[in-house]
Design a protein around this motif. Sequence first.
Motif, PDB file in Angstrom:
ATOM      1  N   ARG A 172       0.777  -1.136   0.088  1.00  0.00           N
ATOM      2  CA  ARG A 172       0.021  -0.046  -0.173  1.00  0.00           C
ATOM      3  C   ARG A 172       0.868   1.238   0.062  1.00  0.00           C
ATOM      4  N   LEU A 173       0.672   2.142  -0.860  1.00  0.00           N
ATOM      5  CA  LEU A 173       1.580   3.124  -0.844  1.00  0.00           C
ATOM      6  C   LEU A 173       1.274   4.151   0.257  1.00  0.00           C
ATOM      7  N   ALA A 174       2.042   5.398   0.246  1.00  0.00           N
ATOM      8  CA  ALA A 174       2.126   6.192   1.558  1.00  0.00           C
ATOM      9  C   ALA A 174       0.718   7.329   1.323  1.00  0.00           C
ATOM     10  N   VAL A 175      -0.243   6.795   1.453  1.00  0.00           N
ATOM     11  CA  VAL A 175      -1.644   7.533   1.038  1.00  0.00           C
ATOM     12  C   VAL A 175      -1.983   8.008   2.259  1.00  0.00           C
ATOM     13  N   ALA A 176      -3.096   8.661   2.141  1.00  0.00           N
ATOM     14  CA  ALA A 176      -3.696   9.294   3.424  1.00  0.00           C
ATOM     15  C   ALA A 176      -4.305   8.529   4.272  1.00  0.00           C
ATOM     16  N   ALA A 177      -4.116   8.911   5.394  1.00  0.00           N
ATOM     17  CA  ALA A 177      -4.548   7.908   6.617  1.00  0.00           C
ATOM     18  C   ALA A 177      -6.296   7.282   6.347  1.00  0.00           C
ATOM     19  N   ASN A 178      -6.299   6.333   6.829  1.00  0.00           N
ATOM     20  CA  ASN A 178      -7.627   5.424   6.610  1.00  0.00           C
ATOM     21  C   ASN A 178      -7.934   4.957   8.167  1.00  0.00           C
ATOM     22  N   TRP A 179      -8.920   5.418   8.906  1.00  0.00           N
ATOM     23  CA  TRP A 179      -9.253   4.932  10.182  1.00  0.00           C
ATOM     24  C   TRP A 179      -9.822   3.356  10.162  1.00  0.00           C
ATOM     25  N   GLU A 180     -10.107   3.010   8.853  1.00  0.00           N
ATOM     26  CA  GLU A 180     -10.529   1.696   8.974  1.00  0.00           C
ATOM     27  C   GLU A 180      -9.208   0.769   8.875  1.00  0.00           C
ATOM     28  N   TYR A 181      -8.153   1.519   8.619  1.00  0.00           N
ATOM     29  CA  TYR A 181      -6.909   0.404   8.567  1.00  0.00           C
ATOM     30  C   TYR A 181      -6.226   0.615   9.899  1.00  0.00           C
ATOM     31  N   GLN A 182      -6.257  -0.421  10.480  1.00  0.00           N
ATOM     32  CA  GLN A 182      -5.611  -0.426  11.737  1.00  0.00           C
ATOM     33  C   GLN A 182      -4.101   0.154  12.057  1.00  0.00           C
ATOM     34  N   SER A 183      -3.449   0.012  10.918  1.00  0.00           N
ATOM     35  CA  SER A 183      -2.068   0.333  11.075  1.00  0.00           C
ATOM     36  C   SER A 183      -2.118   1.841  11.409  1.00  0.00           C
ATOM     37  N   ASP A 184      -2.758   2.437  10.788  1.00  0.00           N
ATOM     38  CA  ASP A 184      -2.913   3.860  10.820  1.00  0.00           C
ATOM     39  C   ASP A 184      -3.321   4.581  12.006  1.00  0.00           C
ATOM     40  N   THR A 185      -4.622   3.741  12.588  1.00  0.00           N
ATOM     41  CA  THR A 185      -5.287   4.117  13.779  1.00  0.00           C
ATOM     42  C   THR A 185      -4.466   4.009  14.735  1.00  0.00           C
ATOM     43  N   SER A 186      -3.513   2.998  14.898  1.00  0.00           N
ATOM     44  CA  SER A 186      -2.641   2.765  16.155  1.00  0.00           C
ATOM     45  C   SER A 186      -1.642   3.952  16.481  1.00  0.00           C
ATOM     46  N   ILE A 187      -1.269   4.530  15.036  1.00  0.00           N
ATOM     47  CA  ILE A 187      -0.167   5.679  15.340  1.00  0.00           C
ATOM     48  C   ILE A 187      -0.986   6.656  16.036  1.00  0.00           C
ATOM     49  N   ILE A 188      -2.214   7.141  15.622  1.00  0.00           N
ATOM     50  CA  ILE A 188      -2.921   8.342  16.426  1.00  0.00           C
ATOM     51  C   ILE A 188      -3.184   8.079  17.712  1.00  0.00           C
ATOM     52  N   GLN A 189      -3.645   6.630  18.064  1.00  0.00           N
ATOM     53  CA  GLN A 189      -3.817   6.396  19.347  1.00  0.00           C
ATOM     54  C   GLN A 189      -2.466   6.334  20.224  1.00  0.00           C
ATOM     55  N   TRP A 190      -1.313   5.918  19.703  1.00  0.00           N
ATOM     56  CA  TRP A 190      -0.231   6.000  20.463  1.00  0.00           C
ATOM     57  C   TRP A 190       0.221   7.353  20.723  1.00  0.00           C
ATOM     58  N   ALA A 191       0.117   8.357  19.646  1.00  0.00           N
ATOM     59  CA  ALA A 191       0.460   9.587  19.790  1.00  0.00           C
ATOM     60  C   ALA A 191      -0.445  10.456  20.886  1.00  0.00           C
ATOM     61  N   ALA A 192      -1.618  10.146  20.825  1.00  0.00           N
ATOM     62  CA  ALA A 192      -2.551  10.645  21.746  1.00  0.00           C
ATOM     63  C   ALA A 192      -2.077  10.053  23.219  1.00  0.00           C
ATOM     64  N   ARG A 193      -1.770   9.096  23.411  1.00  0.00           N
ATOM     65  CA  ARG A 193      -1.557   8.465  24.844  1.00  0.00           C
ATOM     66  C   ARG A 193      -0.177   8.883  25.205  1.00  0.00           C
ATOM     67  N   ASP A 194       0.810   8.844  24.349  1.00  0.00           N
ATOM     68  CA  ASP A 194       1.871   9.093  24.922  1.00  0.00           C
ATOM     69  C   ASP A 194       2.440  10.532  24.570  1.00  0.00           C
ATOM     70  N   LEU A 195       1.984  11.336  23.695  1.00  0.00           N
ATOM     71  CA  LEU A 195       2.411  12.652  23.645  1.00  0.00           C
ATOM     72  C   LEU A 195       1.361  13.796  24.181  1.00  0.00           C
ATOM     73  N   ALA A 196       0.004  13.560  23.818  1.00  0.00           N
ATOM     74  CA  ALA A 196      -0.889  14.113  24.233  1.00  0.00           C
ATOM     75  C   ALA A 196      -1.546  14.170  25.684  1.00  0.00           C
ATOM     76  N   GLY A 197      -1.142  12.972  26.383  1.00  0.00           N
ATOM     77  CA  GLY A 197      -1.521  12.570  27.686  1.00  0.00           C
ATOM     78  C   GLY A 197      -2.767  12.237  28.043  1.00  0.00           C
ATOM     79  N   VAL A 198      -3.402  11.500  26.798  1.00  0.00           N
ATOM     80  CA  VAL A 198      -4.679  10.781  27.070  1.00  0.00           C
ATOM     81  C   VAL A 198      -4.364   9.509  27.767  1.00  0.00           C
ATOM     82  N   LYS A 199      -4.664   9.328  28.958  1.00  0.00           N
ATOM     83  CA  LYS A 199      -4.698   8.143  29.876  1.00  0.00           C
ATOM     84  C   LYS A 199      -5.468   6.911  29.533  1.00  0.00           C
ATOM     85  N   ASP A 200      -5.069   5.784  29.516  1.00  0.00           N
ATOM     86  CA  ASP A 200      -5.711   4.505  29.528  1.00  0.00           C
ATOM     87  C   ASP A 200      -6.398   4.259  28.277  1.00  0.00           C
TER      88      ASP A 200
END
Length: 269
Positions: A172-200
């Motif tokens: 899959r080319l380096a296309v726009a994010a797709n929240w049905e694509y778990q690989s993309d969603t995991s990056i946002i979740q990780w950033a929200a947790r460890d950068l933005a401080g969204v706990k749990d």
Amino acid sequence: MPFPSSSKAFARSNCDLPDITRDWIHQRELKTRYRTDYDRDGFGVHPNVTSFTMHEEAHTKAGLVIRDLHNLGVDYARTDIPWSYQWTGLAGAKVCKPGYHRYGAAIDFTRFDWGSGHFVDTAVHGKSKRLTFRRRYLAVIATCRKHFGTVLHCNHDPDGSHWNHIHADRGRLAVAANWEYQSDTSIIQWAARDLAGVKDLAVDGDFGPKTRRAYKVLREQLGTGDIDPCASGDNFRVWLNLIGRHGIADLDAGAFRADAAMTRTAASD
């Protein structure tokens, strides 16, 4: 031979390019090393410079990953002294097994090393108890996603085999994010947790209600309100660049914010 596609999410790659064998990525002095074992603390052992065979396009895109990690280390290191990239650890590239490895279109990364004790070990740092190391691993994940459409890692591991390496492929080319694509969603979740401080917040690839709320928090802190990562690859790269900067610098989200210059940079990446 065309790379196989299993859904409309997959795009055609430059299949006319050949396989190449190299013992470096990005620049000839930035060597690749094969992980042969683990030490007593679980870190990978990479004793020797090793050549790897892969599709030329994959080698080129991996080179852009290393280029960007070098630049992040020089411009955004968490120390007063810039980090200059040194070498890359791999577990393999073109391998006769199911999936994109058999086409040379996938790479398994095991270590990213800037020297002087500054590195990411993919068998240890992704789930480290130390936030600094998890952030640095996240920066690598975000940087890989800028150039590879699929990035599997310790917090997105569909078959349980990616706890010790980062798999990046060009199916899959380096296309726009797709929240049905778990690989993309995991990056946002990780950033929200460890950068933005969204706990749990679970990093599970499910863009459900809790992740939607966390996404809004992250968007506000990064200043990316009008930059929809699902609208284009360039837009998503703005987000990924910001995540990379924060992760390497070991800073909370908001230390760097989106601006017009960053948008122009993402379009040229």
